[in-house]
Scaffold this motif. Structure first.
Motif, PDB file in Angstrom:
ATOM      1  N   CYS A  29       0.862  -1.168   0.000  1.00  0.00           N
ATOM      2  CA  CYS A  29       0.000   0.000   0.000  1.00  0.00           C
ATOM      3  C   CYS A  29       0.907   1.230   0.000  1.00  0.00           C
ATOM      4  N   TRP A  30       0.362   2.348  -0.386  1.00  0.00           N
ATOM      5  CA  TRP A  30       1.132   3.558  -0.655  1.00  0.00           C
ATOM      6  C   TRP A  30       0.735   4.709   0.255  1.00  0.00           C
ATOM      7  N   THR A  32       1.471   8.819  -0.318  1.00  0.00           N
ATOM      8  CA  THR A  32       2.061   9.870  -1.140  1.00  0.00           C
ATOM      9  C   THR A  32       1.094  11.042  -1.183  1.00  0.00           C
ATOM     10  N   ARG A  34      -1.539  13.546  -3.239  1.00  0.00           N
ATOM     11  CA  ARG A  34      -2.507  13.445  -4.336  1.00  0.00           C
ATOM     12  C   ARG A  34      -2.161  14.481  -5.416  1.00  0.00           C
ATOM     13  N   THR A  38      -0.024  10.958  -9.650  1.00  0.00           N
ATOM     14  CA  THR A  38      -0.074   9.859  -8.670  1.00  0.00           C
ATOM     15  C   THR A  38      -1.446   9.194  -8.675  1.00  0.00           C
ATOM     16  N   GLU A  39      -2.492   9.967  -8.870  1.00  0.00           N
ATOM     17  CA  GLU A  39      -3.833   9.369  -8.956  1.00  0.00           C
ATOM     18  C   GLU A  39      -3.926   8.420 -10.145  1.00  0.00           C
ATOM     19  N   LEU A  42      -1.472   5.277  -9.591  1.00  0.00           N
ATOM     20  CA  LEU A  42      -1.867   4.408  -8.474  1.00  0.00           C
ATOM     21  C   LEU A  42      -3.366   4.112  -8.442  1.00  0.00           C
ATOM     22  N   LYS A  45      -4.309   0.835  -6.933  1.00  0.00           N
ATOM     23  CA  LYS A  45      -3.553   0.485  -5.731  1.00  0.00           C
ATOM     24  C   LYS A  45      -4.245   1.044  -4.492  1.00  0.00           C
ATOM     25  N   VAL A  47      -4.051   3.372  -1.574  1.00  0.00           N
ATOM     26  CA  VAL A  47      -3.276   4.593  -1.336  1.00  0.00           C
ATOM     27  C   VAL A  47      -3.874   5.368  -0.172  1.00  0.00           C
ATOM     28  N   TRP A  49      -3.585   9.176   1.094  1.00  0.00           N
ATOM     29  CA  TRP A  49      -3.115  10.479   0.637  1.00  0.00           C
ATOM     30  C   TRP A  49      -2.640  11.301   1.827  1.00  0.00           C
TER      31      TRP A  49
END
Length: 147
Positions: A29-30, A32, A34, A38-39, A42, A45, A47, A49
């Protein structure tokens, strides 16, 4: 293995993507920021934010500590892997306190000194990978990697 991947956007995000040969075979899982890119990258995935900006922004630091606590508690990763930036600081600290392995991959641009974020979390890291040999002699936790 469950891995929490943390990066800011831009070069840090590109660097963690270059490490996909390692993490792509695991449950990831991430964390990072937004952005449109990246949206898009990912979109399929899991995520979380993070709040930005992080530099000299105490309210967002507090928000990211709260987010870090929630993510570490909910996801229970076995490894936290980050390519740095201020967003990683609360996650690394809380992950290590929870007993999770922590790895920091330093930017290629850091030749003589670790970044501020790496120096802040150094006591909480199991290893910091650097891309310049001179850093391995300066920091005992530093190991050489080429990405």
């Amino acid at each position: 293995m469950k891995i929490l991947l943390i990066s800011s956007t831009g070069g840090h995000f590109q660097a963690i993507q270059k490490l996909s040969y390692f993490w792509r075979k695991h449950d990831c899982c991430w964390v990072t920021f937004r952005t449109d890119s990246t949206e898009l990258i990912l979109k399929d995935k899991k995520v979380y934010w993070a709040y930005s900006p992080t530099n000299r922004n105490v309210p967002n630091l507090i928000r990211n500590f709260i987010l870090a606590w929630q993510v570490i508690w909910q996801e229970r990763p076995q490894l936290v892997l980050t390519t740095g930036a201020g967003v990683s600081v609360p996650f690394i600290i809380l992950a290590k306190l929870a007993g999770t392995k922590t790895v920091f991959v330093e930017s290629f641009t850091r030749v003589k000194e670790l970044s501020l974020s790496a120096r802040l979390v150094l006591p909480f890291l199991d290893v910091v990978y650097v891309q310049w040999e001179q850093l391995t002699t300066k920091y005992s936790k530093a190991k050489l990697i080429r990405i």
